[in-house]
Every structure is written in structure tokens, then in C-alpha cells.
Enzyme design. Structure first.
Site, PDB file in Angstrom:
ATOM      1  N   GLU A   1      -3.549   7.577  -4.634  1.00  0.00           N
ATOM      2  CA  GLU A   1      -3.786   6.702  -5.774  1.00  0.00           C
ATOM      3  C   GLU A   1      -5.170   7.007  -6.341  1.00  0.00           C
ATOM      4  O   GLU A   1      -6.141   7.030  -5.581  1.00  0.00           O
ATOM      5  CB  GLU A   1      -3.699   5.243  -5.324  1.00  0.00           C
TER       6      GLU A   1
ATOM      7  N   ARG B   1       0.851  -1.184   0.000  1.00  0.00           N
ATOM      8  CA  ARG B   1       0.000   0.000   0.000  1.00  0.00           C
ATOM      9  C   ARG B   1       0.888   1.234   0.000  1.00  0.00           C
ATOM     10  O   ARG B   1       1.874   1.321   0.734  1.00  0.00           O
ATOM     11  CB  ARG B   1      -0.929   0.025   1.228  1.00  0.00           C
TER      12      ARG B   1
ATOM     13  N   HIS C   1      -0.967  -0.429  -9.857  1.00  0.00           N
ATOM     14  CA  HIS C   1      -1.607  -1.299  -8.860  1.00  0.00           C
ATOM     15  C   HIS C   1      -2.207  -2.536  -9.541  1.00  0.00           C
ATOM     16  O   HIS C   1      -3.389  -2.858  -9.385  1.00  0.00           O
ATOM     17  CB  HIS C   1      -2.675  -0.532  -8.092  1.00  0.00           C
TER      18      HIS C   1
END
Length: 354
Positions: free
Chosen positions: A296, A268, A315
Site C-alpha cells: 500500500e 490490513r 484505505h
């Protein structure tokens, strides 16, 4: 003659999630040993954020659980509350196929008090995450991100081959024999350790929750975060995001990275202080390969987008078609273990320490 009733397993998710994640073969395995009931909700097959706080949905789930022996929740399901559990005297197992290894859809404390087994099979995506982490390690060591930027930018590379002699990919390009530091040794970390074994690396791990038995099993050293950052040629972050880990990798930790190091993040983005990472990268002596960032999506104007010593992916580490049916398939394994009286392989844990 008395016929023993079959255990009853309930599955609560969106119709779209059922179509996307539930393979017929997995469902048939479960149906051989249990009666399966469905509670279907509207909504997408995949979504982020907390479970819905909708009174109607909560009411539907409350009416669904009283006669269940096991409950599986996923996208679309509201949170399983203490009151729901109290109204389900047979309920002894709850599983979440997409809980991010935490208890977002279940009141974990209440379940623990009631002796209910909690499991989570989000680790179905751990394999591809570990594979992509290894790929990012190799990309970083070869300085391949910089080469790619220059090539697609129209530059003719290495007309003078001697110029290559100063390139990080030439100086530090082989993984074999390196020291790799891992931040966290959960499902992803342990899979990555196995993938690293053919490269004859030394592995340092920072994970305060890791059992000491991991060290002799994998031949690694459990150590401090300071040692991982200062003594590793490559550092890979697989730590989950909690109140304790948010911003855990900051200025002091990033400053400790030795020149030539590669920093990889597949967990993360918020575990890393983004401003501190940008400052460290501006020194130009380390390489970062990032599948996750904070915020993000990455803002268009972020310096990370244009830095030659940064390789980015959006991601995607754990997102593959092959892994999607495994979320439910692993959950079926866990339900079958539970019904057979065995311990869970993948217990669900609270996001914060109890």
C-alpha cells in the site's frame, strides 16, 4: 481542614494532534474530575510507523510521568518504558488513543507486571469501518464495480436486457438470506454483525480468541477458517495484522471460496496473500472489494487495478471527520471509569500472544 488532592492525568501528543482530535467538551469532562497536564510534541496530527526513538523526547516524557495517576499517549509520544513506570509510583493507568488496538507506545508486559491498566480507543473508527464493510458487501453482490468500470469506459450496458440474466449482480445480488463469514469478531466485526441483522443473514465467524458467549448473544456460529471460506456467500476480513495472521488467507483459503462469492477486506492488506488473491480472481468467478491491499499504496501496474471483478477504495473505511473526536472522547470515558474504580471497556492488548 484537609483537602484531598485531585487525580492528575497527563496527555502526551503533538500540538497538531491535540487540535485535530481533542474536542473542548471532552476535555472539560475530564477537567471536572482531574487535573490535566499536557506534554506537547512537534509533528503532524497523524502519522504511521513506530513511536519516535529520540533521546530528547524520551527524556521529556520521563520527566513528565512521575506525579501522574493516569497517562494518555497519542501521535508524537515516545514509547512508555518499564523504567518510566518505575519512576511513577502513582501511575495506575495508561491509555493510547491511536494504538491500532495494540501496544506500540507502551511496554505492555511491564505494565501488566506492575498492575497498570492499559486501554486503547482506536476502536473509535470501528463504526465507519463496519459501515463501509457493509457497503462493500452490497457493491460486491451487485457487481457494481464492474458496471461502473464499463459505464465510465463509455459502454452502453444492457441494450439487450437478456444479457443481464448472466450477470453476477442479477444472479446473487441480494444480501437478504445469505451466509456471511467473518474473519475476526472484534469491535469492527461485532458492529458489522449488528448492521447485518436486518438482512436476516446467517453469520459464521472464525476467531480463535472470541469468547463462546458471542455465539448466543449474536446468534452466530463460531467455526473454522476453512468453514468460513467454503460455506459463505460473502467473506469479510476484519482480522488485525500480527505474525500469526500475516498471509493467513492464502491459496488454499481463497481456492475454497465458492463460485459467486464476494470477498471483502477492510482490515490490513497483508493478512491476504496478494499473489494468491490475484490468481483466484483471474478465474473470474468471485468478486473482491478491497479497502486495503498489500503493498500500500497499490502499485500502478498491479493487476488489481484493472480487473473487472475487483472494486477498490484507498484505505478510507475508518477515516471520517465525525469519528476523529471520538478517539479522545472514548479515552475520557475510560479515564473516568478508571478513576471511579470500574473495569476498562477497551483493554489494550499486545500485538503478539504472551
Amino acid at each position: 481542614m484537609t483537602t484531598l488532592s485531585r487525580p492528575r492525568v497527563g496527555i502526551a501528543c503533538t500540538v497538531a494532534a491535540r487540535k485535530r482530535y481533542v474536542a473542548p467538551a471532552s476535555l472539560q469532562r475530564l477537567q471536572r474530575v482531574a487535573e490535566v497536564a499536557w506534554l506537547e510534541f512537534e509533528g503532524p496530527s497523524r502519522l504511521s510507523g513506530p513511536p519516535p526513538e529520540d533521546a530528547k523526547l524520551i527524556g521529556r516524557l520521563s520527566g513528565f510521568v512521575p506525579d501522574l495517576d493516569a497517562l494518555v499517549v497519542s501521535y508524537g509520544s515516545p514509547r512508555v518504558t518499564d523504567q518510566m513506570m518505575g519512576n511513577a509510583p502513582r501511575l495506575r493507568m495508561i491509555g493510547d488513543t491511536h494504538g491500532d488496538r495494540f501496544a506500540a507506545r507502551v511496554d505492555a508486559a511491564a505494565a501488566y507486571r506492575r498492575g497498570i491498566t492499559l486501554v486503547d480507543t482506536t476502536n473509535a473508527s470501528s463504526g465507519p469501518v463496519a459501515e463501509w464493510a457493509l457497503a462493500l458487501v452490497l457493491i460486491g453482490l451487485r457487481n457494481a464495480g464492474s458496471h461502473f468500470r464499463r459505464l465510465v469506459g463509455g459502454e452502453l450496458l444492457w441494450p439487450d436486457r437478456d444479457a443481464l440474466l448472466a450477470d453476477p449482480g442479477y444472479l446473487n445480488g441480494e444480501l437478504t438470506g445469505k451466509t456471511v463469514g467473518l474473519i475476526a469478531a472484534g469491535n469492527v466485526g461485532q458492529r458489522l454483525i449488528r448492521l447485518l441483522q436486518p438482512f436476516d443473514v446467517s453469520v459464521l465467524v472464525y476467531d480463535p480468541g472470541a469468547p463462546s458467549a458471542l455465539a448466543p448473544i449474536f446468534g452466530l456460529e463460531l467455526t473454522s477458517l476453512a468453514n468460513v471460506m467454503a460455506l459463505s456467500d460473502v467473506v469479510v476480513n476484519t482480522a488485525p495484522l500480527t505474525s500469526t495472521t500475516r498471509g493467513m488467507i492464502g491459496t488454499a483459503e481463497l481456492s475454497a471460496l465458492p463460485p459467486g462469492a464476494v470477498f471483502v477486506n477492510v482490515s490490513r492488506g497483508a493478512v491476504v496473500d496478494t499473489a494468491a488473491l490475484i490468481d483466484r480472481l483471474r478465474r473470474g468467478d468471485i468478486i473482491a472489494c478491497l479497502d486495503v491491499v498489500e503493498p500500500e499504496p497499490l502499485p500502478v501496474g498491479s493487476p488489481l487495478r484493472s480487473m473487472a471483478n475487483v472494486f477498490l477504495s484507498p484505505h478510507i473505511a475508518g477515516v471520517t471527520a465525525a469519528c476523529e473526536p471520538r478517539f479522545f472522547d472514548l479515552m475520557v470515558d475510560e479515564v473516568l471509569r478508571f478513576l471511579a474504580g470500574h473495569r476498562a471497556w477497551y483493554p489494550l492488548v499486545p500485538r503478539e500472544a504472551r
